[in-house]
Design a protein around this motif. Sequence first.
Motif, PDB file in Angstrom:
ATOM      1  N   LEU A  63       0.833  -1.172   0.081  1.00 30.35           N
ATOM      2  CA  LEU A  63      -0.031  -0.126  -0.052  1.00 30.35           C
ATOM      3  C   LEU A  63       0.726   1.397  -0.004  1.00 30.35           C
ATOM      4  O   LEU A  63       0.508   2.287  -0.462  1.00 30.35           O
ATOM      5  CB  LEU A  63      -0.792   0.112   1.089  1.00 30.35           C
ATOM      6  CG  LEU A  63      -1.715   1.082   1.465  1.00 30.35           C
ATOM      7  CD1 LEU A  63      -2.911   1.191   0.158  1.00 30.35           C
ATOM      8  CD2 LEU A  63      -2.556   1.210   2.560  1.00 30.35           C
TER       9      LEU A  63
ATOM     10  N   VAL B 171      -8.019   3.718  -4.386  1.00 31.36           N
ATOM     11  CA  VAL B 171      -7.991   3.074  -3.217  1.00 31.36           C
ATOM     12  C   VAL B 171      -9.088   3.565  -2.369  1.00 31.36           C
ATOM     13  O   VAL B 171      -9.265   4.758  -2.487  1.00 31.36           O
ATOM     14  CB  VAL B 171      -6.469   3.478  -2.374  1.00 31.36           C
ATOM     15  CG1 VAL B 171      -6.555   3.195  -1.030  1.00 31.36           C
ATOM     16  CG2 VAL B 171      -5.380   2.911  -3.265  1.00 31.36           C
TER      17      VAL B 171
ATOM     18  N   THR C 249      -8.663  -0.833  -4.369  1.00 32.27           N
ATOM     19  CA  THR C 249      -7.933  -1.375  -3.392  1.00 32.27           C
ATOM     20  C   THR C 249      -8.865  -1.039  -2.127  1.00 32.27           C
ATOM     21  O   THR C 249      -8.910   0.154  -1.929  1.00 32.27           O
ATOM     22  CB  THR C 249      -6.598  -0.860  -3.621  1.00 32.27           C
ATOM     23  OG1 THR C 249      -5.958  -1.325  -4.667  1.00 32.27           O
ATOM     24  CG2 THR C 249      -5.958  -1.384  -2.000  1.00 32.27           C
TER      25      THR C 249
ATOM     26  N   THR D 278      -9.317  -0.909   1.838  1.00 34.43           N
ATOM     27  CA  THR D 278      -8.275  -0.684   2.855  1.00 34.43           C
ATOM     28  C   THR D 278      -8.877   0.155   4.183  1.00 34.43           C
ATOM     29  O   THR D 278     -10.258   0.262   4.260  1.00 34.43           O
ATOM     30  CB  THR D 278      -6.870  -0.112   2.533  1.00 34.43           C
ATOM     31  OG1 THR D 278      -6.192  -0.275   3.692  1.00 34.43           O
ATOM     32  CG2 THR D 278      -7.070   1.415   2.011  1.00 34.43           C
TER      33      THR D 278
ATOM     34  N   VAL E 100      -3.898   3.746   5.342  1.00 39.70           N
ATOM     35  CA  VAL E 100      -3.494   4.781   4.655  1.00 39.70           C
ATOM     36  C   VAL E 100      -2.796   5.934   5.154  1.00 39.70           C
ATOM     37  O   VAL E 100      -1.658   6.303   4.951  1.00 39.70           O
ATOM     38  CB  VAL E 100      -4.594   5.449   3.630  1.00 39.70           C
ATOM     39  CG1 VAL E 100      -4.293   6.765   3.325  1.00 39.70           C
ATOM     40  CG2 VAL E 100      -5.342   4.497   2.943  1.00 39.70           C
TER      41      VAL E 100
END
Length: 204
Positions: free
Chosen positions: A3, A164, A191, A193, A198
């Motif tokens: 990531l 993301v 993606t 998450t 992050v």
Amino acid sequence: MELREVVDPATTALVLQECQNGVIGELSALPALAEAAKEGLIPNVAALADAARATGVRVVHCTAQHRVDGWGGNSNARLFRAMPKMPVQLHVGTPAVEVVPEIGVADADIVLPRHHGLSPFEGTELDSLLRNEGIRTIVAVGVSVNVAIINLTFDAVNAGYVVVIPRDAVAGTPPDYVDAVFEHTLGIVATVTTTADVVDAWTG
């Protein structure tokens, strides 16, 4: 790819979708959505915005607004036809179109309002501005998973961006529908998450 590499500050933008007073804030005309956003989304988006600003990730606020006379706005779907009947209107220049104060707008942030459509890519400079700066990844947050987050994700992927989505920094209604959208749609094109992951990728 880890990531940390995907959300490299040099090539990533944080795109906030309709994090406005009249949508998820105290002036919201959509109480169920505002309630869904209040506990998690707003503080998580604020944390992401702070981390982005601290690490050089550009923060882009994509807002929706309308002229008082409605000129140029959509009327080709039930959603659009219902908007003029709502108790709070997203009129240009009113507090309803401003970003919620918990998130705020920093001097380096970009604010891109739109008058048309369901996606921040439609009829705005978003794609051109991001391409001019070499952005390849969009961290997408805000509302709603029902409509605009799906549109944002599809438009971004179709335009060649990696998307993301911090799952705890978006909201929609009802919760079981949001879960289904992530399982069957967003989870296979973006993606998925968390805010913490992050933030850690940017600041850790």
